[in-house]
Design a protein around this motif. Structure first.
Motif, PDB file in Angstrom:
ATOM      1  N   PRO A  87      41.960  47.394  33.866  1.00 15.10           N
ATOM      2  CA  PRO A  87      41.870  45.945  34.061  1.00 15.10           C
ATOM      3  C   PRO A  87      43.275  45.338  34.133  1.00 15.10           C
ATOM      4  CG  PRO A  87      41.360  46.482  31.788  1.00 15.10           C
ATOM      5  CD  PRO A  87      41.653  47.796  32.481  1.00 15.10           C
ATOM      6  N   ALA A 101      44.571  42.911  30.877  1.00 13.24           N
ATOM      7  CA  ALA A 101      43.528  41.947  30.512  1.00 13.24           C
ATOM      8  C   ALA A 101      42.478  42.689  29.692  1.00 13.24           C
ATOM      9  CB  ALA A 101      42.890  41.364  31.772  1.00 13.24           C
ATOM     10  N   ASN A 109      43.513  48.860  40.100  1.00 15.62           N
ATOM     11  CA  ASN A 109      42.870  47.727  39.424  1.00 15.62           C
ATOM     12  C   ASN A 109      41.338  47.868  39.485  1.00 15.62           C
ATOM     13  OD1 ASN A 109      41.631  44.788  40.312  1.00 15.62           O
ATOM     14  ND2 ASN A 109      43.010  44.641  38.557  1.00 15.62           N
ATOM     15  N   ASP A 110      40.666  47.462  38.409  1.00 11.52           N
ATOM     16  CA  ASP A 110      39.204  47.628  38.330  1.00 11.52           C
ATOM     17  C   ASP A 110      38.445  46.888  39.432  1.00 11.52           C
ATOM     18  OD1 ASP A 110      39.794  45.120  37.232  1.00 11.52           O
ATOM     19  OD2 ASP A 110      38.740  45.467  35.343  1.00 11.52           O
ATOM     20  N   GLY A 159      37.747  39.129  38.283  1.00 13.20           N
ATOM     21  CA  GLY A 159      38.538  40.089  39.044  1.00 13.20           C
ATOM     22  C   GLY A 159      38.308  39.841  40.523  1.00 13.20           C
ATOM     23  N   GLU A 198      44.365  39.239  42.228  1.00 11.30           N
ATOM     24  CA  GLU A 198      44.385  38.357  41.040  1.00 11.30           C
ATOM     25  C   GLU A 198      43.986  36.911  41.329  1.00 11.30           C
ATOM     26  OE1 GLU A 198      45.203  39.396  37.673  1.00 11.30           O
ATOM     27  OE2 GLU A 198      44.863  41.318  38.656  1.00 11.30           O
ATOM     28  N   HIS A 243      43.233  34.120  38.655  1.00  9.40           N
ATOM     29  CA  HIS A 243      44.264  33.323  37.992  1.00  9.40           C
ATOM     30  C   HIS A 243      44.750  32.167  38.854  1.00  9.40           C
ATOM     31  CE1 HIS A 243      44.302  36.155  34.732  1.00  9.40           C
ATOM     32  NE2 HIS A 243      44.431  37.139  35.589  1.00  9.40           N
ATOM     33  N   GLU A 273      39.428  31.607  36.449  1.00 11.85           N
ATOM     34  CA  GLU A 273      38.599  32.342  35.476  1.00 11.85           C
ATOM     35  C   GLU A 273      38.309  31.524  34.226  1.00 11.85           C
ATOM     36  OE1 GLU A 273      40.482  36.192  34.805  1.00 11.85           O
ATOM     37  OE2 GLU A 273      41.473  35.439  33.009  1.00 11.85           O
TER      38      GLU A 273
HETATM   39  C1  BGC Z   1      42.652  40.477  35.317  1.00 19.14           C
HETATM   40  C2  BGC Z   1      42.373  41.384  36.516  1.00 19.14           C
HETATM   41  C3  BGC Z   1      41.087  42.152  36.312  1.00 19.14           C
HETATM   42  C4  BGC Z   1      39.949  41.204  35.929  1.00 19.14           C
HETATM   43  C5  BGC Z   1      38.666  41.949  35.614  1.00 19.14           C
HETATM   44  C6  BGC Z   1      41.444  39.579  35.066  1.00 19.14           C
HETATM   45  O1  BGC Z   1      41.678  38.776  33.945  1.00 19.14           O
HETATM   46  O2  BGC Z   1      43.807  39.691  35.528  1.00 19.14           O
HETATM   47  O3  BGC Z   1      43.447  42.287  36.704  1.00 19.14           O
HETATM   48  O4  BGC Z   1      40.761  42.807  37.507  1.00 19.14           O
HETATM   49  O5  BGC Z   1      40.298  40.394  34.817  1.00 19.14           O
HETATM   50  O6  BGC Z   1      38.827  42.864  34.571  1.00 19.14           O
END
Ligand code: BGC
Length: 250
Positions: free
Chosen positions: A67, A79, A107-108, A139, A153, A156, A165
């Protein structure tokens, strides 16, 4: 025999892995799930991943999600996992823990996006596809005709004075006790910003809350079609396996 790969999805609560049929996106055999160690330091998580590979008796290359923003195999953010990941060469760490084998770390949400785009809800889509995972955070993954632009990202991005988010993650619905309709209004607001900047052809909504899609997707007011994810809790594993097998290494 089907072409197979192995993916591991590292999350805040669980580390999940399995053998993936790369043509169908189905798992072959069991999904192995171990609890994420606490604290979730790089060394502790690497041990957990090695244990999954041991249990699965897999000896090939492995794709692994975090993540985190990941560039050149190095985690740049963290995260919901230990902050010790920031600056860690995750690719080298996992490769060492797995006897020096080839490893891809990504990244996930990027992994989930690759999987959904190739084999899930986006498999017939053309053009620009954005996958968003609604969970503790948001994500994002963006693909153009199947090619991923990693580490976007978008969760954000500031939308009307607040990070996307902090408005529309599914954790916000729980925390503020919003109805699906109230929460969907925030999701629409966030998607409106994304669609005005990026002009996608399709949004795919992932994360656990996409299972309840009929309660909220109909309330969205966006011009871009929004469809629920198809692979759900295996998308990260499938995308990680695809990434290592196709040689994609953001
Ligand atoms: C992170 C991402 C991630 C997502 C889901 C976000 O807060 O910045 O990198 O892919 O959460 O885990």
């Amino acid at each position: 025999m089907a072409k197979t790969g192995f993916g591991v999805d590292v999350g805040g609560s669980g580390v999940k892995g399995g053998v993936v049929d790369l043509e169908t996106g189905e798992l072959i055999g069991d999904r192995i799930k171990l609890l994420t160690p606490h604290p979730s330091t790089p060394e502790a998580v690497a041990k957990t991943v090695a244990e999954i590979i041991r249990q699965a008796e897999w000896d090939g290359p492995v794709g692994i999600t975090l993540p985190s923003v990941v560039t050149g195999g190095v985690a740049r953010s963290a995260a919901n996992i230990d902050k010790g990941w920031i600056g860690t060469d995750a690719r080298a760490l996992f490769s060492d823990a797995l006897g020096g084998r080839r490893v891809t770390v990504l990244n996930d949400a990027d992994a989930a996006g690759m999987a959904e785009d190739a084999l899930g809800a986006g498999k017939d889509a053309k053009g620009v596809v954005i996958l968003l995972t609604f969970g503790t955070g948001i994500g994002s993954a963006i693909l153009h005709n199947g090619v991923l632009l990693p580490n976007t990202e978008f969760g954000h991005m500031e939308v009307d004075g607040k990070e996307a988010e902090h408005r529309a993650a599914s954790s916000v619905k729980e925390k503020k006790d919003l109805s699906y309709k109230e929460w969907a209004a925030e999701v629409s607001r966030v998607l409106t910003r994304f669609e005005n900047l990026l002009w996608p052809d399709l949004f795919i909504a992932g994360g656990g809350i996409s299972r309840k899609h009929e309660k909220w997707i109909p309330h969205l007011t966006n011009r871009t079609p929004v469809v629920p994810a198809a692979l759900l809790n295996t998308a990260g594993i499938v995308g990680a396996a695809l990434a290592v097998e196709t040689g994609i290494a953001p």
